[in-house]
Design a protein around this motif. Structure first.
Motif, PDB file in Angstrom:
ATOM      1  N   LEU A 324       6.185  -3.392  11.086  1.00  0.00           N
ATOM      2  CA  LEU A 324       5.468  -4.484  10.433  1.00  0.00           C
ATOM      3  C   LEU A 324       4.152  -3.952   9.881  1.00  0.00           C
ATOM      4  O   LEU A 324       3.643  -2.919  10.328  1.00  0.00           O
ATOM      5  CB  LEU A 324       5.192  -5.629  11.408  1.00  0.00           C
ATOM      6  CG  LEU A 324       6.391  -6.394  11.976  1.00  0.00           C
ATOM      7  CD1 LEU A 324       5.908  -7.519  12.879  1.00  0.00           C
ATOM      8  CD2 LEU A 324       7.276  -6.929  10.881  1.00  0.00           C
ATOM      9  N   ALA A 325       3.613  -4.675   8.908  1.00  0.00           N
ATOM     10  CA  ALA A 325       2.327  -4.292   8.321  1.00  0.00           C
ATOM     11  C   ALA A 325       1.423  -5.513   8.252  1.00  0.00           C
ATOM     12  O   ALA A 325       1.891  -6.633   8.007  1.00  0.00           O
ATOM     13  CB  ALA A 325       2.523  -3.702   6.930  1.00  0.00           C
ATOM     14  N   THR A 326       0.143  -5.297   8.493  1.00  0.00           N
ATOM     15  CA  THR A 326      -0.852  -6.361   8.318  1.00  0.00           C
ATOM     16  C   THR A 326      -1.934  -5.858   7.375  1.00  0.00           C
ATOM     17  O   THR A 326      -2.093  -4.646   7.159  1.00  0.00           O
ATOM     18  CB  THR A 326      -1.491  -6.777   9.657  1.00  0.00           C
ATOM     19  OG1 THR A 326      -2.147  -5.630  10.243  1.00  0.00           O
ATOM     20  CG2 THR A 326      -0.440  -7.299  10.622  1.00  0.00           C
ATOM     21  N   PHE A 327      -2.691  -6.804   6.807  1.00  0.00           N
ATOM     22  CA  PHE A 327      -3.762  -6.477   5.876  1.00  0.00           C
ATOM     23  C   PHE A 327      -5.015  -7.249   6.266  1.00  0.00           C
ATOM     24  O   PHE A 327      -4.932  -8.348   6.817  1.00  0.00           O
ATOM     25  CB  PHE A 327      -3.363  -6.848   4.439  1.00  0.00           C
ATOM     26  CG  PHE A 327      -2.182  -6.078   3.910  1.00  0.00           C
ATOM     27  CD1 PHE A 327      -2.369  -4.904   3.208  1.00  0.00           C
ATOM     28  CD2 PHE A 327      -0.883  -6.527   4.157  1.00  0.00           C
ATOM     29  CE1 PHE A 327      -1.275  -4.190   2.737  1.00  0.00           C
ATOM     30  CE2 PHE A 327       0.207  -5.819   3.687  1.00  0.00           C
ATOM     31  CZ  PHE A 327       0.007  -4.633   2.981  1.00  0.00           C
ATOM     32  N   ARG A 328      -6.137  -6.656   5.937  1.00  0.00           N
ATOM     33  CA  ARG A 328      -7.394  -7.342   6.243  1.00  0.00           C
ATOM     34  C   ARG A 328      -7.542  -8.597   5.385  1.00  0.00           C
ATOM     35  O   ARG A 328      -8.085  -9.610   5.830  1.00  0.00           O
ATOM     36  CB  ARG A 328      -8.568  -6.389   5.995  1.00  0.00           C
ATOM     37  CG  ARG A 328      -9.898  -6.984   6.411  1.00  0.00           C
ATOM     38  CD  ARG A 328     -10.987  -5.958   6.465  1.00  0.00           C
ATOM     39  NE  ARG A 328     -12.207  -6.522   7.025  1.00  0.00           N
ATOM     40  CZ  ARG A 328     -13.324  -5.829   7.241  1.00  0.00           C
ATOM     41  NH1 ARG A 328     -13.345  -4.539   6.941  1.00  0.00           N
ATOM     42  NH2 ARG A 328     -14.386  -6.416   7.753  1.00  0.00           N
ATOM     43  N   ASN A 329      -7.054  -8.541   4.151  1.00  0.00           N
ATOM     44  CA  ASN A 329      -7.155  -9.675   3.241  1.00  0.00           C
ATOM     45  C   ASN A 329      -5.797  -9.915   2.597  1.00  0.00           C
ATOM     46  O   ASN A 329      -5.451  -9.289   1.588  1.00  0.00           O
ATOM     47  CB  ASN A 329      -8.212  -9.412   2.174  1.00  0.00           C
ATOM     48  CG  ASN A 329      -8.292 -10.529   1.151  1.00  0.00           C
ATOM     49  OD1 ASN A 329      -7.947 -11.679   1.437  1.00  0.00           O
ATOM     50  ND2 ASN A 329      -8.743 -10.202  -0.056  1.00  0.00           N
ATOM     51  N   ASN A 330      -5.017 -10.827   3.169  1.00  0.00           N
ATOM     52  CA  ASN A 330      -3.699 -11.119   2.602  1.00  0.00           C
ATOM     53  C   ASN A 330      -3.789 -11.658   1.180  1.00  0.00           C
ATOM     54  O   ASN A 330      -2.916 -11.385   0.343  1.00  0.00           O
ATOM     55  CB  ASN A 330      -2.957 -12.131   3.474  1.00  0.00           C
ATOM     56  CG  ASN A 330      -2.530 -11.560   4.815  1.00  0.00           C
ATOM     57  OD1 ASN A 330      -2.434 -10.347   4.973  1.00  0.00           O
ATOM     58  ND2 ASN A 330      -2.276 -12.425   5.774  1.00  0.00           N
ATOM     59  N   GLU A 331      -4.854 -12.422   0.908  1.00  0.00           N
ATOM     60  CA  GLU A 331      -4.973 -13.024  -0.418  1.00  0.00           C
ATOM     61  C   GLU A 331      -5.208 -11.986  -1.505  1.00  0.00           C
ATOM     62  O   GLU A 331      -5.074 -12.289  -2.692  1.00  0.00           O
ATOM     63  CB  GLU A 331      -6.095 -14.063  -0.421  1.00  0.00           C
ATOM     64  CG  GLU A 331      -5.807 -15.270   0.471  1.00  0.00           C
ATOM     65  CD  GLU A 331      -6.942 -16.263   0.495  1.00  0.00           C
ATOM     66  OE1 GLU A 331      -7.985 -15.979  -0.137  1.00  0.00           O
ATOM     67  OE2 GLU A 331      -6.807 -17.310   1.152  1.00  0.00           O
ATOM     68  N   GLY A 332      -5.534 -10.771  -1.102  1.00  0.00           N
ATOM     69  CA  GLY A 332      -5.708  -9.705  -2.082  1.00  0.00           C
ATOM     70  C   GLY A 332      -4.410  -9.043  -2.500  1.00  0.00           C
ATOM     71  O   GLY A 332      -4.399  -8.222  -3.426  1.00  0.00           O
TER      72      GLY A 332
END
Length: 410
Positions: A324-332
């Motif tokens: 899985l991957a996560t991001f600091r800013n999904n909206e980006g």
């Protein structure tokens, strides 16, 4: 007279209609995230504003409801994270967990994007790769350990000794032994051998245990002397009924030649938990770790993202673990269609891990994450956008009438 304000209103109203219509169109798209539109007014050193413009589009990454499908490879993420996929040599990310197994063993979505993670034998923490399920089956494993626990009835009578001290033993004569139980063991070729385990009571707290193979071949417990015409191992109990010999039930080893070309079968018998109470003979637990070869029947995915293969010999093996991957800013993230996103400078680099660890959500199998579009709200927004468009159109008509009136002045 300026028509720019009303024209800008028409433009953004049309754009708002496009956004709402796209949300409504994808209300049944698995993993879809609805989009919202932001407006900004326009000033340029003017006393009166020059109209409105689209300030930006923002995606709503809240999780959608989970819908049951009962397909093992339909997956949803409970919590944070995106599935990491390879599509046309590009790394993309998605919340759509509708996957299928291809004839080549890859796990793909409908667009051919391959799920990535860690294949069997690949250490986690390395770069994820496309998960590929091996085509080969599972090899046979020889039995190495037999774990068993019994209750031997302390009220049982001792087996009478005759002649030189040895009772004539016969597996067909229940009077020549105290109790018998069966256990199946496997040789290196995967052949099953049904072995009988015989218990003999000698005196208070003193027993012995021996084995016969399915060919009535005595098993050799490390050259321990033969008693009752079968190789046996002493078993002794304390006054409270707990086993003390062998040491807490551990340490009995047996071996035999299966006489079929396979390697000799050597297994350790663990009698931990065996007791001697004044109660009926009981098999409390009986298990062994051998099995025959098997072919893959089905795949399943557990909460930790482990892809588990179930074989027709009732064995299971972990064949890979999805990433899985996560991001600091999904909206980006930038949407590129087919329900996938790519990273941008605004989203930040992906943080990759496995489900259930740190900030990563767990995997739910047999369900998918539905679109998070709220149809009721979208229909309300649709009406508002329509009214805005009509109002701006009316503004243009009004200004046109005023202009015509001015032109007709004499």
């Amino acid at each position: 007279m300026s028509f720019s304000q009303a024209l800008s209103g028409l433009r953004v109203s049309a754009e708002s209609l496009n956004v709402v219509s796209n949300n409504i169109a994808n209300a049944r798209t698995v993993g879809f995230k609805s989009t919202g539109i932001r407006f900004a007014d326009v000033y340029s050193d003017s006393r009166v504003g020059l109209g409105v413009r689209v300030g930006g589009l923002v995606q709503n990454f809240n999780a959608g409801n989970q819908e049951t499908t009962n397909r093992n490879l339909d997956l949803a993420i409970n919590g944070n994270g995106f599935f990491r996929l390879i599509q046309n040599d590009q790394t993309v990310f998605s919340r759509n967990g509708q996957f299928s197994l291809t004839k080549d063993g890859f796990i793909e979505n409908a667009q051919g994007a391959r799920l990535t993670g860690y294949n069997r034998g690949t250490a986690q923490g390395t770069a994820p790769e496309a998960i590929r399920i091996p085509a080969d089956g599972i090899s046979a494993q020889r039995t190495n350990n037999v774990d068993a626990s019994f209750n031997l009835d302390s009220r049982a009578e001792a087996i009478a000794a005759t002649g030189a001290g040895n009772q004539t033993f016969s597996p067909d004569d229940p009077n020549s032994y105290s109790y018998v139980s069966n256990v199946s063991v496997y040789d290196s070729l995967g052949t099953r051998h049904d072995v009988r385990m015989f218990f003999f009571k000698h005196d208070d707290n003193e027993w012995s245990v021996g084995f016969l193979t399915d060919q009535d071949q005595p098993l050799d417990p490390n050259a321990i002397p033969v008693q009752y015409d079968v190789a046996t191992q002493p078993v002794e109990f304390a006054a409270d009924g707990t086993i003390v010999v062998p040491d807490n039930g551990v340490g009995i080893a047996y071996n035999f030649d299966p006489q079929n070309g396979a390697d000799p079968v050597n297994f350790a018998l663990n009698l931990t938990g065996t007791t001697q109470f004044a109660n009926n003979f009981e098999v409390a637990a009986l298990a062994q770790d051998g099995y025959t070869s098997g072919s893959l029947l089905r795949l399943s995915v557990n909460e930790q993202g482990q892809i588990v293969g179930t074989y027709n010999n009732d064995q299971q093996q972990v064949l890979g673990t999805l990433a899985l991957a996560t991001f600091r800013n999904n909206e980006g993230l930038r949407a590129i269609g087919n329900n996938v996103w790519v990273e941008t400078g605004n989203s930040g680099a992906p943080i990759v891990g496995v489900p259930g660890e740190a900030q990563f959500g767990q995997i739910a199998s047999g369900v998918v994450e539905a679109s998070n579009v709220d149809l009721n709200q979208e229909l309300v927004d649709l009406i508002i956008a329509q009214r805005n468009y009509q109002a701006n159109a009316q503004s243009i008509r009004t200004q046109d009438e005023v202009l015509q009136t001015t032109v007709n002045l004499r």
